[in-house]
Design a protein around this motif. Structure first.
Motif: not given
Length: 491
Positions: A417-421
């Motif tokens: 969740t912390a990194d959309p990519l």
């Protein structure tokens, strides 16, 4: 028969039993409602249960059977409906605060057709808000948990529907697939999930995300049940301008045809970087099983699929920014009062949309803006054409293609969740099919190193559902099932 001890029946078995009077639709419903009562608080597959209406529908089916009538091919089959499909008088939220209190005045065409075939809707399932996500962590009503391990995500965006089928809450569920939102959660939850050819199943009543990409399809425990559901739902709908003017193919008639002589290509670009070794191993095992059953299996390159993710995250957000402009606080749903109309719209959208939806609206609006349209959106459309051409070239040599459905098995909550990519990369194997408009489906094929389900994706050319389902049936026959567990904590 109780929820704790009774056997899980397929949709086909339930319908056959109800139509002959061997089973009571009401008793079948009670059994599934008991299963829901037992584990729903742990899993949260549903946003809304329609128990009273379901009992009335089941009782009517039993009455019709007693009177000598045939209620239809899905008589008495409980079905769960993704909460972005309109249901008359029943909340349809898209798991978003902005649709708070909205009761659609009509049913989606697929909902109408299922009911006409005797299916009994038990409720509306949770999803990533407006179908934007790969883990069902973006819902305004909280996440859905994977029935195989409740510390893991069920996939998304149709996570509630996939979890409902995996947990035995319903033998059939409906989802929507814009970039993999049926197939990816089907893989992570160990069930069958199908995205049909674009235009073969009506989108009327599906709340739009990406109109050139969205398709409705089923989740089920068996390939035969998915085929039956599609034959009921599919076919021309004059109310949908993108609906093809032809019936859905009779795939059920070909499930036992086998794969002898069928040409199967393993997509090399979907077997390398980013694919977990245990997942790739299951795809290789699936290919071996097809070869043992008589298929001709070989490697195939579809070069442009490597650009699918980049193209999708311009095309889909661009269409979403246009489709979601209607949620303005004026006509329906949430409204935050303010001194001016402009302020009201701003406050309503700020409060009503979640972070991921806002991110994609801004991305799409930017891609469509003056000075950037041709550089971004226009170029993405050209890549989309290249993907179609490369698939067409592959299908000149092969009847179907094979790949992983998801790069990994189900991952822990909060892991991406912390990194959309990193979250977007979950869809690298499913997105190309949506861009091409072709059919594809995920079939459970054993487990990864962690004991969690792995789905193998079968891809086919436009209107190639017969060959796709033949392949899926052969894989199903060769697969080792993965039993659901209650590992982990729901807290």
């Amino acid at each position: 028969m109780t929820a704790a001890s009774g056997p899980l029946r397929s949709a086909s078995d339930i319908a056959a039993g109800v139509r002959t009077g061997e089973l009571s639709a009401l008793e079948v419903l009670d059994d599934h409602l008991a299963r829901i009562a037992l584990r729903e608080s742990e899993i949260h597959a549903f946003n809304h249960l329609t128990e009273e209406a379901a009992r009335a529908a089941a009782a009517d089916i039993d009455r019709r059977v007693a009177a000598g009538e045939d209620p239809g091919p899905l008589a008495g089959v409980p079905v769960a409906i993704k909460d972005n499909l309109c249901t008359s008088g029943v909340p349809t939220t898209c798991s978003s605060k902005i649709l708070e209190g909205w009761l659609p005045p009509y049913d989606a065409t697929v909902v109408t057709r299922l009911a006409a075939a005797g299916a009994v809707a038990v409720g509306k399932t949770n999803l990533d808000e407006f179908a934007m996500g790969s883990s069902t962590e973006n819902s305004a009503f909280g996440p859905t948990r994977n029935p195989h391990d409740t510390t893991r995500v069920p996939g998304g965006s149709s996570g509630g529907s996939a979890a409902a089928v995996a947990a035995g809450f319903a033998p059939l569920a409906l989802g929507s697939d814009t970039g993999g939102s049926i197939r990816q959660p089907a893989s992570l939850c160990g069930v069958v999930g199908v995205k049909p050819t674009y235009g073969t199943v009506s989108r009327l009543g599906l709340v739009a995300f990406g109109s050139s990409l969205d398709q409705v399809g089923p989740f089920s425990t068996t390939v035969a049940d998915a085929a039956l559901a599609l034959e009921v739902m599919g076919g021309h709908d004059p109310g949908d301008s993108t609906s093809l003017p032809q019936p859905f193919p009779s795939v059920s008639d070909h499930l036992d045809d086998g794969v002898d002589g069928l040409r199967v290509g393993i997509v090399t670009e979907m077997m390398g970087e980013g694919i977990a070794p245990d997942v790739a191993a299951r795809v290789r095992a699936a290919a071996d099983a097809l070869a043992a059953a008589g298929a001709e299996v070989d490697e195939v390159s579809v070069p442009a699929v490597a650009f699918g993710l980049s193209a999708y995250y311009l095309v889909a957000p661009a269409e979403a920014s246009s489709n979601l402009a209607r949620y303005d606080g004026v006509r329906y749903g949430l409204r935050i009062e303010a001194a001016t109309t402009g302020e009201m719209m701003e406050l309503t959208r700020t409060a009503g949309f979640g972070d991921e939806v806002k991110r994609r609206i801004m991305l799409g609006t930017y891609a469509l803006s003056a000075g950037y349209y041709e550089a971004f959106y226009g170029k993405a459309l050209k890549v989309r054409t290249l993907i179609r051409r490369d698939f067409d070239a592959a299908y000149e040599r092969f009847d179907v293609l094979l790949s992983p459905t998801s790069p990994t098995t189900a991952f822990p909550f909060g892991d991406k969740t912390a990194d959309p990519l990193q979250m977007y990369l979950n869809d690298i194997c499913t997105i190309p099919t949506n861009l091409a408009g072709h059919p594809a489906m995920s079939v459970p094929f054993g487990a990864g190193d962690d004991g969690l389900p792995v789905g193998v994706q079968v891809l086919a050319p436009a209107l190639g559902e017969v060959a796709m389902f033949r392949t899926a049936a052969a894989l199903e026959a060769a697969a080792v099932p993965v039993a659901a567990t209650t590992e982990g904590s729901a807290s």
